[in-house]
Each structure stands twice: as C-alpha cells, then as structure tokens.
Design a protein around this motif. Sequence first.
Motif, PDB file in Angstrom:
ATOM      1  N   LEU A  88      -0.624  11.423  -3.966  1.00 29.03           N
ATOM      2  CA  LEU A  88       0.171  10.459  -4.876  1.00 29.03           C
ATOM      3  C   LEU A  88       1.170   9.579  -4.134  1.00 29.03           C
ATOM      4  CD1 LEU A  88       0.171   9.472  -7.815  1.00 29.03           C
ATOM      5  CD2 LEU A  88       2.175  11.278  -8.118  1.00 29.03           C
ATOM      6  N   ILE A  89       0.669   8.209  -4.250  1.00 26.05           N
ATOM      7  CA  ILE A  89       2.021   7.387  -3.472  1.00 26.05           C
ATOM      8  C   ILE A  89       2.749   6.755  -4.685  1.00 26.05           C
ATOM      9  CG2 ILE A  89       2.087   5.286  -1.997  1.00 26.05           C
ATOM     10  CD1 ILE A  89      -0.689   6.004  -0.875  1.00 26.05           C
ATOM     11  N   LEU A  90       3.997   6.966  -4.568  1.00 28.46           N
ATOM     12  CA  LEU A  90       4.960   6.503  -5.536  1.00 28.46           C
ATOM     13  C   LEU A  90       5.668   5.273  -4.839  1.00 28.46           C
ATOM     14  CD1 LEU A  90       6.494   9.695  -6.633  1.00 28.46           C
ATOM     15  CD2 LEU A  90       4.675   8.535  -7.668  1.00 28.46           C
ATOM     16  N   TRP A  91       5.491   4.136  -5.668  1.00 29.63           N
ATOM     17  CA  TRP A  91       6.362   2.887  -5.137  1.00 29.63           C
ATOM     18  C   TRP A  91       7.018   2.233  -6.067  1.00 29.63           C
ATOM     19  CZ3 TRP A  91       4.696  -2.410  -5.963  1.00 29.63           C
ATOM     20  CH2 TRP A  91       5.405  -3.067  -5.304  1.00 29.63           C
ATOM     21  N   GLY A  92       8.379   1.951  -5.635  1.00 33.07           N
ATOM     22  CA  GLY A  92       9.230   1.333  -6.525  1.00 33.07           C
ATOM     23  C   GLY A  92       8.794  -0.126  -6.424  1.00 33.07           C
ATOM     24  N   GLN A  93       8.496  -0.758  -7.584  1.00 33.51           N
ATOM     25  CA  GLN A  93       8.284  -2.288  -7.448  1.00 33.51           C
ATOM     26  C   GLN A  93       9.359  -3.264  -6.939  1.00 33.51           C
ATOM     27  OE1 GLN A  93       7.305  -3.737 -11.225  1.00 33.51           O
ATOM     28  NE2 GLN A  93       5.326  -4.739 -10.508  1.00 33.51           N
ATOM     29  N   ASP A  94      10.708  -2.752  -6.803  1.00 33.71           N
ATOM     30  CA  ASP A  94      11.732  -3.454  -6.234  1.00 33.71           C
ATOM     31  C   ASP A  94      12.202  -2.961  -5.079  1.00 33.71           C
ATOM     32  OD1 ASP A  94      11.667  -4.934  -8.773  1.00 33.71           O
ATOM     33  OD2 ASP A  94      13.307  -3.742  -9.600  1.00 33.71           O
ATOM     34  N   ASP A  95      11.399  -2.153  -4.367  1.00 39.33           N
ATOM     35  CA  ASP A  95      11.635  -1.574  -3.078  1.00 39.33           C
ATOM     36  C   ASP A  95      11.746  -2.813  -2.069  1.00 39.33           C
ATOM     37  OD1 ASP A  95      11.877  -0.175  -0.620  1.00 39.33           O
ATOM     38  OD2 ASP A  95      10.269   1.262  -1.121  1.00 39.33           O
ATOM     39  N   PRO A  96      12.996  -2.866  -1.475  1.00 37.11           N
ATOM     40  CA  PRO A  96      13.042  -3.994  -0.492  1.00 37.11           C
ATOM     41  C   PRO A  96      12.602  -3.302   1.077  1.00 37.11           C
ATOM     42  CG  PRO A  96      15.126  -2.676  -0.570  1.00 37.11           C
ATOM     43  CD  PRO A  96      14.206  -2.198  -1.691  1.00 37.11           C
ATOM     44  N   LEU A  97      12.353  -2.097   1.085  1.00 39.79           N
ATOM     45  CA  LEU A  97      11.902  -1.589   2.528  1.00 39.79           C
ATOM     46  C   LEU A  97      10.326  -1.603   2.588  1.00 39.79           C
ATOM     47  CD1 LEU A  97      12.946  -0.271   5.099  1.00 39.79           C
ATOM     48  CD2 LEU A  97      12.565   1.636   3.857  1.00 39.79           C
ATOM     49  N   MET A  98       9.680  -1.035   1.442  1.00 38.07           N
ATOM     50  CA  MET A  98       8.326  -0.895   1.232  1.00 38.07           C
ATOM     51  C   MET A  98       7.608  -2.141   0.672  1.00 38.07           C
ATOM     52  SD  MET A  98       7.138   1.670   3.290  1.00 38.07           S
ATOM     53  CE  MET A  98       5.378   1.775   2.611  1.00 38.07           C
ATOM     54  N   THR A  99       6.823  -3.112   1.388  1.00 41.70           N
ATOM     55  CA  THR A  99       6.430  -4.167   0.346  1.00 41.70           C
ATOM     56  C   THR A  99       5.107  -3.737  -0.218  1.00 41.70           C
ATOM     57  OG1 THR A  99       4.781  -4.759   2.178  1.00 41.70           O
ATOM     58  CG2 THR A  99       7.308  -5.575   2.150  1.00 41.70           C
ATOM     59  N   SER A 100       4.850  -4.402  -1.150  1.00 44.11           N
ATOM     60  CA  SER A 100       3.358  -4.337  -2.133  1.00 44.11           C
ATOM     61  C   SER A 100       2.134  -4.114  -0.954  1.00 44.11           C
ATOM     62  CB  SER A 100       3.156  -5.172  -2.925  1.00 44.11           C
ATOM     63  OG  SER A 100       1.996  -5.298  -3.830  1.00 44.11           O
ATOM     64  N   GLU A 101       2.056  -5.334  -0.138  1.00 40.94           N
ATOM     65  CA  GLU A 101       1.214  -4.882   0.848  1.00 40.94           C
ATOM     66  C   GLU A 101       1.218  -3.706   1.723  1.00 40.94           C
ATOM     67  OE1 GLU A 101       3.340  -7.648   0.417  1.00 40.94           O
ATOM     68  OE2 GLU A 101       2.096  -9.058  -0.417  1.00 40.94           O
ATOM     69  N   MET A 102       2.203  -3.434   2.059  1.00 32.44           N
ATOM     70  CA  MET A 102       2.204  -2.296   2.910  1.00 32.44           C
ATOM     71  C   MET A 102       1.869  -0.821   2.148  1.00 32.44           C
ATOM     72  SD  MET A 102       6.033  -2.932   4.519  1.00 32.44           S
ATOM     73  CE  MET A 102       6.217  -1.360   5.517  1.00 32.44           C
ATOM     74  N   THR A 103       2.245  -0.901   0.914  1.00 35.32           N
ATOM     75  CA  THR A 103       1.794   0.139  -0.025  1.00 35.32           C
ATOM     76  C   THR A 103       0.256   0.311  -0.167  1.00 35.32           C
ATOM     77  OG1 THR A 103       4.120   0.064  -0.713  1.00 35.32           O
ATOM     78  CG2 THR A 103       2.470   1.460  -2.100  1.00 35.32           C
ATOM     79  N   VAL A 104       0.020  -0.775  -0.653  1.00 33.64           N
ATOM     80  CA  VAL A 104      -1.692  -0.864  -0.942  1.00 33.64           C
ATOM     81  C   VAL A 104      -2.347  -0.635   0.505  1.00 33.64           C
ATOM     82  CG1 VAL A 104      -3.498  -2.669  -1.349  1.00 33.64           C
ATOM     83  CG2 VAL A 104      -1.439  -2.754  -2.630  1.00 33.64           C
ATOM     84  N   THR A 105      -1.976  -1.320   1.462  1.00 38.83           N
ATOM     85  CA  THR A 105      -2.474  -0.699   2.867  1.00 38.83           C
ATOM     86  C   THR A 105      -2.557   0.821   2.793  1.00 38.83           C
ATOM     87  OG1 THR A 105      -2.132  -3.059   3.817  1.00 38.83           O
ATOM     88  CG2 THR A 105      -2.705  -1.056   5.338  1.00 38.83           C
ATOM     89  N   MET A 106      -1.337   1.329   2.587  1.00 39.09           N
ATOM     90  CA  MET A 106      -1.313   2.814   2.882  1.00 39.09           C
ATOM     91  C   MET A 106      -2.456   3.461   2.125  1.00 39.09           C
ATOM     92  SD  MET A 106       1.880   5.442   1.996  1.00 39.09           S
ATOM     93  CE  MET A 106       3.114   4.563   2.943  1.00 39.09           C
ATOM     94  N   SER A 107      -2.404   3.145   0.757  1.00 38.32           N
ATOM     95  CA  SER A 107      -3.382   3.733  -0.065  1.00 38.32           C
ATOM     96  C   SER A 107      -4.780   3.374   0.426  1.00 38.32           C
ATOM     97  CB  SER A 107      -3.141   3.091  -1.886  1.00 38.32           C
ATOM     98  OG  SER A 107      -3.609   1.693  -1.866  1.00 38.32           O
ATOM     99  N   GLU A 108      -5.215   2.455   0.905  1.00 36.36           N
ATOM    100  CA  GLU A 108      -6.439   2.037   1.266  1.00 36.36           C
ATOM    101  C   GLU A 108      -6.993   2.937   2.490  1.00 36.36           C
ATOM    102  OE1 GLU A 108      -6.339  -1.967   2.047  1.00 36.36           O
ATOM    103  OE2 GLU A 108      -6.674  -2.450  -0.071  1.00 36.36           O
TER     104      GLU A 108
END
Length: 92
Positions: A33-53
Amino acid sequence: RYTLPAALAGNFNASLDYDVEDKLGMLHGIPTLILWGQDDPLMTSEMTVTMSEFIPESRLATLKDQGHNFLIQNPELLTSTVEKNMDYLLGR
C-alpha cells in the motif's frame, strides 16, 4: 511547519540521486500500500505513480490535503486508510 527547513533541504538533497526503481520489482507477491499526500513537496505525483507501476501488486492511496509528514500530523487518517485496505494487505 512540522519540519525544520534544514531537515527538509537535507531530504530534498538526499533524494536527488536516490533511485530504487530496479529494486521495486522485487516486491512481487507482496501486497504493498503506497500512501501519498497530495500536497507532498518531496514526492511528486509522477514519482508516486512510477513507484506504483514498478511494484507489481501495489495499491496507491492518494490522501487529499496531506503533505509528506501526514503520518505524524494526521495519525487517524493513517490508521483509517490502512484499516480500509486491510483485506487487500492480508491477501483476502
């Protein structure tokens, strides 16, 4: 507000050359389970989606109005999100 500026800068600098994409596939067969805070300044949406892929059996939970430290700032949200995904995490 919750992180000293020097610590935040250190996190950003440490993550510049941090690449584990080749290792993420090793989590095959492990519900993740990858938890991502939408307002995270460190982990971008792109980084998180790539991780999940890259993690075969991963599930991404996007947490609205949360930053990088939501685990500390909002432990109730952490608990409720994990509880909502408990069947998935236990392989049921």
